[in-house]
Design a protein around this motif. Structure first.
Motif, PDB file in Angstrom:
ATOM      1  N   LEU A  87       0.817  -1.217   0.000  1.00 38.22           N
ATOM      2  CA  LEU A  87       0.000   0.000   0.000  1.00 38.22           C
ATOM      3  C   LEU A  87       0.849   1.264   0.000  1.00 38.22           C
ATOM      4  N   LEU A  88       1.912   1.258   0.801  1.00 38.62           N
ATOM      5  CA  LEU A  88       2.681   2.481   1.025  1.00 38.62           C
ATOM      6  C   LEU A  88       3.890   2.596   0.112  1.00 38.62           C
ATOM      7  N   ASP A  89       3.952   1.771  -0.904  1.00 42.89           N
ATOM      8  CA  ASP A  89       5.098   1.787  -1.808  1.00 42.89           C
ATOM      9  C   ASP A  89       5.292   3.180  -2.403  1.00 42.89           C
ATOM     10  N   THR A  90       6.549   3.595  -2.530  1.00 40.97           N
ATOM     11  CA  THR A  90       6.814   4.902  -3.131  1.00 40.97           C
ATOM     12  C   THR A  90       6.782   4.788  -4.646  1.00 40.97           C
ATOM     13  N   PRO A  91       6.320   5.835  -5.320  1.00 41.53           N
ATOM     14  CA  PRO A  91       6.267   5.793  -6.779  1.00 41.53           C
ATOM     15  C   PRO A  91       7.677   5.698  -7.354  1.00 41.53           C
ATOM     16  N   ARG A  92       7.796   4.969  -8.443  1.00 44.17           N
ATOM     17  CA  ARG A  92       9.092   4.819  -9.108  1.00 44.17           C
ATOM     18  C   ARG A  92       8.995   5.406 -10.503  1.00 44.17           C
ATOM     19  N   PRO A  93      10.057   6.083 -10.941  1.00 40.56           N
ATOM     20  CA  PRO A  93      10.001   6.634 -12.298  1.00 40.56           C
ATOM     21  C   PRO A  93      10.055   5.511 -13.324  1.00 40.56           C
ATOM     22  N   PRO A  94       9.436   5.717 -14.489  1.00 33.43           N
ATOM     23  CA  PRO A  94       9.512   4.723 -15.551  1.00 33.43           C
ATOM     24  C   PRO A  94      10.952   4.552 -16.015  1.00 33.43           C
ATOM     25  N   ALA A  95      11.237   3.443 -16.646  1.00 34.15           N
ATOM     26  CA  ALA A  95      12.608   3.064 -16.967  1.00 34.15           C
ATOM     27  C   ALA A  95      13.366   4.142 -17.739  1.00 34.15           C
ATOM     28  N   GLN A  96      12.707   4.758 -18.720  1.00 38.38           N
ATOM     29  CA  GLN A  96      13.417   5.710 -19.587  1.00 38.38           C
ATOM     30  C   GLN A  96      13.207   7.157 -19.162  1.00 38.38           C
ATOM     31  N   ALA A  97      12.793   7.373 -17.918  1.00 40.15           N
ATOM     32  CA  ALA A  97      12.467   8.733 -17.484  1.00 40.15           C
ATOM     33  C   ALA A  97      13.699   9.629 -17.547  1.00 40.15           C
ATOM     34  N   PRO A  98      13.511  10.884 -17.989  1.00 40.06           N
ATOM     35  CA  PRO A  98      14.631  11.824 -18.002  1.00 40.06           C
ATOM     36  C   PRO A  98      15.096  12.131 -16.577  1.00 40.06           C
ATOM     37  N   ARG A  99      16.334  12.636 -16.475  1.00 41.81           N
ATOM     38  CA  ARG A  99      16.943  12.878 -15.175  1.00 41.81           C
ATOM     39  C   ARG A  99      16.071  13.747 -14.267  1.00 41.81           C
ATOM     40  N   VAL A 100      15.500  14.812 -14.843  1.00 35.65           N
ATOM     41  CA  VAL A 100      14.757  15.748 -14.001  1.00 35.65           C
ATOM     42  C   VAL A 100      13.527  15.065 -13.389  1.00 35.65           C
ATOM     43  N   GLU A 101      12.915  14.159 -14.162  1.00 35.52           N
ATOM     44  CA  GLU A 101      11.747  13.458 -13.625  1.00 35.52           C
ATOM     45  C   GLU A 101      12.163  12.500 -12.503  1.00 35.52           C
TER      46      GLU A 101
END
Ligand code: HEC
Length: 131
Positions: free
Chosen positions: A25-39
Motif C-alpha cells: 500500500l505504502l510503496d513509493t512511486p518509481r520513475p519509468p525506466a526511460q524517465a529523463p533525469r529531471v523526472e
C-alpha cells in the motif's frame, strides 16, 4: 500438542500478510525506466512532499506539512524563475516557508534550473506525462 504450533503458524502468516500489505500500500512511486533525469529527481526527492503530480502527498499531510498545489494553473505562474530557483537551492526557511528543505548541497545549479521548469510544467493543462 499440535495446537500451539498451528496458532504460531497462523500468527506468523497474519503478521506477514499485514506487513506485506502495508508495504504494498505504502510503496513509493518509481520513475519509468526511460524517465529523463529531471523526472527522476522530482520523483526521488520532491514527490515525497509535493506528490508525483505536484498536488501535495498524503505523506506530507501526515506530518502537517502543506506543500501547496503546483498543479493549479496559476500556482507558480506569477513567481519568477529566480524566486523558484532560490527556494529550491536555499530552502524555504529564509523566506518563512520552513517546510521546504534546501537542495543546494545535493543538486547542481543545472539540476535546480531543470526542476524549476519541471515544477512549472506541473501547472500546465497538459502537465507532465501521467501514469
Ligand atoms: C519535506 C517536504 C518537501 C520536500 C522534500 C520538497 N518540498 Fe518543496 N515545499 C515544501 C513546502 C512545505 C513548501 C512551502 C509551501 C508554501 O508555504 O507555499 C515548498 C515550496 C516549494 C516551492 C515554492 C512554492 C511557492 O509558491 O513558494 C517550490 C518551487 C518547491 N517547493 C519545489 C520543490 C522541489 C523542486 C523539490 C525537490 C528537489 C521539493 N520542493 C522538495 C515541502 C517540500
Amino acid at each position: 500438542m499440535r495446537r500451539p504450533l498451528l496458532v504460531l503458524v497462523l500468527a506468523l502468516a497474519g503478521i506477514g500478510a499485514f506487513t506485506g500489505g502495508l508495504a504494498w500500500l505504502l510503496d513509493t512511486p518509481r520513475p519509468p525506466a526511460q524517465a529523463p533525469r529531471v523526472e527522476r529527481l522530482w520523483i526521488g526527492l520532491c514527490a515525497t512532499c509535493h506528490g508525483v503530480d505536484g498536488r501535495g502527498s498524503w505523506r506530507a499531510a501526515l506530518f502537517l506539512i502543506r506543500p501547496g498545489d503546483f498543479s493549479a494553473p496559476r500556482s507558480l505562474r506569477d513567481e519568477s524563475d529566480q524566486y523558484l530557483f532560490d527556494v529550491i537551492k536555499y530552502g524555504g526557511a529564509p523566506i518563512g516557508k520552513p517546510g521546504m528543505p534546501a537542495f543546494g548541497s545535493s543538486l547542481s545549479d543545472a539540476d535546480v534550473e531543470a526542476l524549476v521548469t519541471y515544477a512549472r510544467g506541473l501547472g500546465r493543462p497538459t502537465g507532465p506525462p501521467r501514469r
